[in-house]
Design a protein around this motif. Sequence first.
Motif, mmCIF file in Angstrom:
data_model
loop_
_atom_site.group_PDB
_atom_site.id
_atom_site.type_symbol
_atom_site.label_atom_id
_atom_site.label_comp_id
_atom_site.label_asym_id
_atom_site.label_seq_id
_atom_site.Cartn_x
_atom_site.Cartn_y
_atom_site.Cartn_z
ATOM 1 N N MET A 234 0.850 -1.164 0.000
ATOM 2 C CA MET A 234 0.000 0.000 0.000
ATOM 3 C C MET A 234 0.904 1.238 0.000
ATOM 4 O O MET A 234 1.995 1.221 0.565
ATOM 5 N N ARG A 235 0.407 2.320 -0.618
ATOM 6 C CA ARG A 235 1.135 3.588 -0.629
ATOM 7 C C ARG A 235 0.140 4.733 -0.599
ATOM 8 O O ARG A 235 -1.017 4.570 -0.980
ATOM 9 N N LEU A 236 0.583 5.889 -0.155
ATOM 10 C CA LEU A 236 -0.247 7.086 -0.182
ATOM 11 C C LEU A 236 -0.355 7.543 -1.630
ATOM 12 O O LEU A 236 0.659 7.747 -2.301
ATOM 13 N N ALA A 237 -1.570 7.715 -2.145
ATOM 14 C CA ALA A 237 -1.780 8.095 -3.541
ATOM 15 C C ALA A 237 -1.784 9.608 -3.732
ATOM 16 O O ALA A 237 -1.136 10.118 -4.644
ATOM 17 N N HIS A 238 -2.544 10.323 -2.896
ATOM 18 C CA HIS A 238 -2.576 11.779 -3.002
ATOM 19 C C HIS A 238 -3.128 12.393 -1.721
ATOM 20 O O HIS A 238 -3.698 11.712 -0.890
ATOM 21 N N VAL A 239 -2.923 13.697 -1.607
ATOM 22 C CA VAL A 239 -3.473 14.500 -0.526
ATOM 23 C C VAL A 239 -4.364 15.538 -1.178
ATOM 24 O O VAL A 239 -4.017 16.092 -2.227
ATOM 25 N N SER A 240 -5.520 15.801 -0.588
ATOM 26 C CA SER A 240 -6.476 16.724 -1.179
ATOM 27 C C SER A 240 -6.730 17.913 -0.261
ATOM 28 O O SER A 240 -6.913 17.751 0.937
ATOM 29 N N LEU A 241 -6.717 19.103 -0.851
ATOM 30 C CA LEU A 241 -7.099 20.335 -0.159
ATOM 31 C C LEU A 241 -8.407 20.827 -0.763
ATOM 32 O O LEU A 241 -8.568 20.812 -1.983
ATOM 33 N N ILE A 242 -9.313 21.280 0.068
ATOM 34 C CA ILE A 242 -10.546 21.896 -0.412
ATOM 35 C C ILE A 242 -10.299 23.399 -0.430
ATOM 36 O O ILE A 242 -9.901 23.984 0.579
#
Length: 143
Positions: free
Chosen positions: A1-9
């Motif tokens: 498993m890996r971190l795919a993305h980080v999201s900011l609103i």
Amino acid sequence: MRLAHVSLIARDAPALAEFYCTALGCSPRRSATRLSGAWVGRGIGLPGAEILSIWLNLPDGGAPFLEIQQFALNPGHPPPQPDTPGLRHLAFATADIEATARAILAAGGSQQGEITDLGSAEHPCRALYMRDPEGNLIELEQA
């Protein structure tokens, strides 16, 4: 498993994306995309959601990436504080903390704290908290 993305609103996704490109060296990963329809609402649990989604490569160009989203209906929320529960900040390693801080200020960001050493005598790590133009916290680290 890996971190795919980080999201900011974001309140203004194109402007915030420009800030991250100008101040921190991010780059567009794909064209801005509008997401709408029943499937979007089902997927995120907000019926009727309409989203502008912008994907940015982080400065090293690898994964994960930064996603900036702007909802068509945005009720507005106060910016997070350093002790607000939940996702706290984005942290960027930099070779020159002062130059990166100046770039953030020049691009419309602000300074939250002061440069301090959070490391040890054997492994110093200078750190500084900044904010992007929408108030999201950014930590700069220089080892």
